[in-house]
Scaffold this active site. Structure first.
Site, PDB file in Angstrom:
ATOM      1  N   GLU A  69       3.312  -2.803  -0.768  1.00  5.58           N
ATOM      2  CA  GLU A  69       3.130  -4.181  -0.314  1.00  5.58           C
ATOM      3  C   GLU A  69       3.379  -5.203  -1.423  1.00  5.58           C
ATOM      4  OE1 GLU A  69       0.609  -1.594   2.424  1.00  5.58           O
ATOM      5  OE2 GLU A  69       0.890  -1.766   0.246  1.00  5.58           O
ATOM      6  N   PHE A 131     -13.420   0.540   8.668  1.00  6.68           N
ATOM      7  CA  PHE A 131     -12.323   1.208   7.977  1.00  6.68           C
ATOM      8  C   PHE A 131     -11.211   0.213   7.653  1.00  6.68           C
ATOM      9  CE2 PHE A 131      -8.261   3.634   8.237  1.00  6.68           C
ATOM     10  CZ  PHE A 131      -8.427   4.393   7.083  1.00  6.68           C
ATOM     11  N   GLN A 132     -10.793   0.190   6.419  1.00  4.01           N
ATOM     12  CA  GLN A 132      -9.751  -0.708   5.903  1.00  4.01           C
ATOM     13  C   GLN A 132     -10.067  -2.178   6.166  1.00  4.01           C
ATOM     14  OE1 GLN A 132      -5.864   0.758   7.222  1.00  4.01           O
ATOM     15  NE2 GLN A 132      -5.744   2.081   5.413  1.00  4.01           N
ATOM     16  N   LYS A 181      -7.157  -7.628  15.054  1.00  3.73           N
ATOM     17  CA  LYS A 181      -6.398  -6.740  15.932  1.00  3.73           C
ATOM     18  C   LYS A 181      -6.594  -7.102  17.397  1.00  3.73           C
ATOM     19  CE  LYS A 181      -5.024  -1.903  16.351  1.00  3.73           C
ATOM     20  NZ  LYS A 181      -5.215  -0.524  15.829  1.00  3.73           N
ATOM     21  N   MET A 496       6.427  -6.910 -25.817  1.00  6.15           N
ATOM     22  CA  MET A 496       5.784  -8.141 -26.266  1.00  6.15           C
ATOM     23  C   MET A 496       4.408  -7.851 -26.856  1.00  6.15           C
ATOM     24  SD  MET A 496       6.308 -11.333 -26.744  1.00  6.15           S
ATOM     25  CE  MET A 496       7.479 -12.090 -25.621  1.00  6.15           C
TER      26      MET A 496
END
Length: 600
Positions: A69, A131-132, A181, A496
């Site tokens: 993502e 969940f999630q 959802k 760097m």
């Protein structure tokens, strides 16, 4: 015997105002179509799955399936930064949404217009640690222009239209729309266009006339003016207006890291990039100026050094569309809030009126600046270890590709060298993670830029550390016919950080060796990795091989190309003003060291 597949029917057209019953998920797709979106980057998951079903039927939206993502977010950024259009990223709830956070923060720092659409758990499960589940609206509120939570299907069209408007107007930036959802699954009567009512959002675009007149008068009277140009010039598409103002006033121009390309490098009035790794003429011009005209710049610490000692004798005209930026770091003598494209037109007109009674004389100022340019040209020292000079590699990429190319870089030494040694002649040709300094930006941003600008050559100029953050998007590029070119500036270290360890930590190289470019150990082997992803892999270790490899990359357009340039770990980015030190550091070094050069 073969049979042709039955064509997928296109969605029924929606005349303005005509109601059509559909699900919230279908409304997401339809709203994007109606807004003229043509490309989106994303990765499906359970909470966003309802949207992915009608997305399959869309004839107007090209969905590009990323491998992470974060890649979707940076691809949306690259898409927006190269084209000026809105970039769109889609993710599911929980970790899918939080994986977008880095890209959202990056877009927020660099004023990039992106729309992030995320799925959320069922509304009745919110707050139960389902969940999630993650409060992505709360997480992203500080790093977006606004974050929306949608729980009803009928709110989807208006919210997406509002998000589009907010992201692309005023100071551009990221907007998040989180949709439960159940809102995606429920049906309602879709109407377009929706009513968008944002009473608290009224960007100021027209500047106050008296302020512009005052600024014009100061510019006409200044003896040592500098046009201090930031990324706002590019976001407002005001490069042509900038050139007109610069040529009319004969004022020197410096372009920040975010503004490279806003003013042509080849222009005689351009002094280069200011700041920590800026050119000596640009840095000293700002320090010795009597007037700074800051155009879409935010007085970032990497430009100012110790801000209390920055440009100590200069008055400041500060033009920005975001009133929160004006006088945030440096108090403006003349603050101007407005869209730069319009302000520059008015400022030029005001200047022409002001010089009817004032005769500007910048001859002495230009004599000083031209002397600095002659004395301190940008250059580099060849490494003594026999390995490639990274500056030479990057310079040749720019010279062989030309100004019509697009160059994306992540963060670190390769970013600074790409900003210094490639000549930028047009806006939107230089993409980088400026404010956030995000490792892993370059490859997915280049991918997004190539989708937006398929006819341009697009390079990701990456470090071996940055490349390992997001190189999985090479699979996305191969499978979706997105033939970007990747130059890995491989110094086998976090370059760097190593440079700072060399300068400030007595050469104690704690955890900066990556083992990617040694003769005996290459973990990973970037050429083998490229080939595993279906890309062309090339390794270059000798200077005489550099041009041939770049030319082969430019000729290869049927797949991505990765060139592993094995460069010296001892190469440094010069000049350098140490963090927290006044920019007068370079003045002091110049005045007190007869051997001072940009390599010192």
């Amino acid at each position: 015997m073969t049979t042709e597949a039955t064509p997928v029917p296109s969605p029924a057209p929606v005349p303005p105002g005509a109601p059509v019953e559909m699900t919230g998920a279908e409304a997401v797709v339809r709203s994007l179509e109606m807004l003229g979106i043509t490309d989106v980057f994303g990765l499906p998951g359970g909470a966003i799955l309802p949207v992915y079903d009608p997305l399959l039927d869309s004839r107007k939206l090209r969905h590009i399936l990323v491998r992470h993502e974060q890649g979707a977010g940076h691809a949306a950024e690259g898409y927006a930064s190269s084209s000026g259009k809105l970039g769109v990223a889609i993710a599911t709830s929980g970790p899918g949404a939080t994986n977008l956070v880095t890209a959202i923060a990056d877009a927020h720092m660099d004023s990039v217009p992106i729309l992030a659409i995320t799925g959320q758990v069922f509304s009745n499960l919110m707050g139960t640690d389902a969940f999630q589940e993650a409060d992505i609206v709360g997480i992203t509120m500080p790093i977006t222009k606004h974050s929306f939570l949608v729980k009803r299907p009928e709110d989807i069209p208006g919210t997406i239209a509002a998000a589009y408007h907010i992201a692309t107007t005023g100071r551009p930036g990221p907007v998040l729309v989180d949709i439960t959802k159940d809102a995606q699954q429920a049906k309602f009567m879709f109407r377009w266009p929706p009513k968008v009512d944002l009473p608290g959002y009224r960007p100021i675009t027209k500047a106050h006339g008296k302020q512009v007149a005052a600024a014009a008068q100061m510019l006409a009277e200044a003896k040592r003016p500098v046009l201090y140009v930031g990324g706002g010039i590019i976001r407002s598409r005001a490069s042509e207006e900038l050139v007109e103002l610069a040529e009319a006033t004969n004022a020197p121009v410096v372009t920040t890291l975010m503004a490279r390309g806003a003013f042509p490098d080849s222009h005689q009035q351009h002094l280069g990039m200011p700041g920590m790794h800026g050119t000596v003429p640009a840095v000293i011009a700002l320090q010795e100026a009597d007037l700074l005209v800051a155009l879409g710049a935010r007085f970032d610490d990497r430009v100012t050094g110790k801000s209390a000692l920055f440009a100590p004798n200069a008055k400041v005209v500060h033009v920005d569309i975001d009133p929160a930026e004006i006088s945030k770091i440096r108090t403006a003598d003349v603050p101007i809030v407005g869209d730069l494209k319009d302000v520059l037109v008015d400022l030029l007109a005001g200047y022409r009126e002001a010089i009817t009674t004032t005769t500007p004389d910048l001859e002495e100022w230009w004599a000083t600046l031209d002397g600095l340019r002659s004395e301190f040209p940008l250059g580099f020292t060849r490494p003594s270890d026999g390995l490639l000079a990274p500056q030479h590699v990057i310079q040749r990429i720019g010279e062989l590709t030309g100004p019509e190319g697009v160059y994306a870089a992540g963060v670190g030494q390769h970013q600074m060298w790409a900003a210094q040694f490639i000549k930028y002649e047009r806006p939107n040709s230089w993409l980088n993670s400026g404010g956030a300094g995000t490792m892993g930006y370059a490859v997915p941003a280049a991918m997004g830029a190539k989708v937006a600008e398929p006819d341009r050559v697009v390079w990701a100029i990456d470090g071996d550390g940055c490349f390992q953050m997001t190189n999985q998007e090479l699979a996305t590029c191969t499978l979706n016919d997105i033939p970007i070119k990747v130059a890995v500036i491989n110094n086998s270290s976090l370059g760097m950080v190593r440079q700072w360890q060399t300068l400030f930590y007595d050469g104690r190289y704690s955890n900066t060796d990556l083992n990617t470019g040694h003769d005996t150990v290459r973990i990973p082997d970037f050429v083998a990795l490229a080939e595993a992803y279906g890309a062309l892999g090339i390794r270059v270790t000798k200077e005489e091989e550099v041009d041939a490899a770049i030319k082969l990359a430019l000729e290869t357009n049927d797949r991505p190309v990765v060139i592993d340039f094995v460069v010296s770990a001892d190469a440094m980015v010069w000049p350098m003003v140490p963090q927290g030190v006044s920019n007068s550091y370079i003045q002091y070094a110049r005045d007190h060291s007869p051997a001072f050069s940009e390599e010192d």
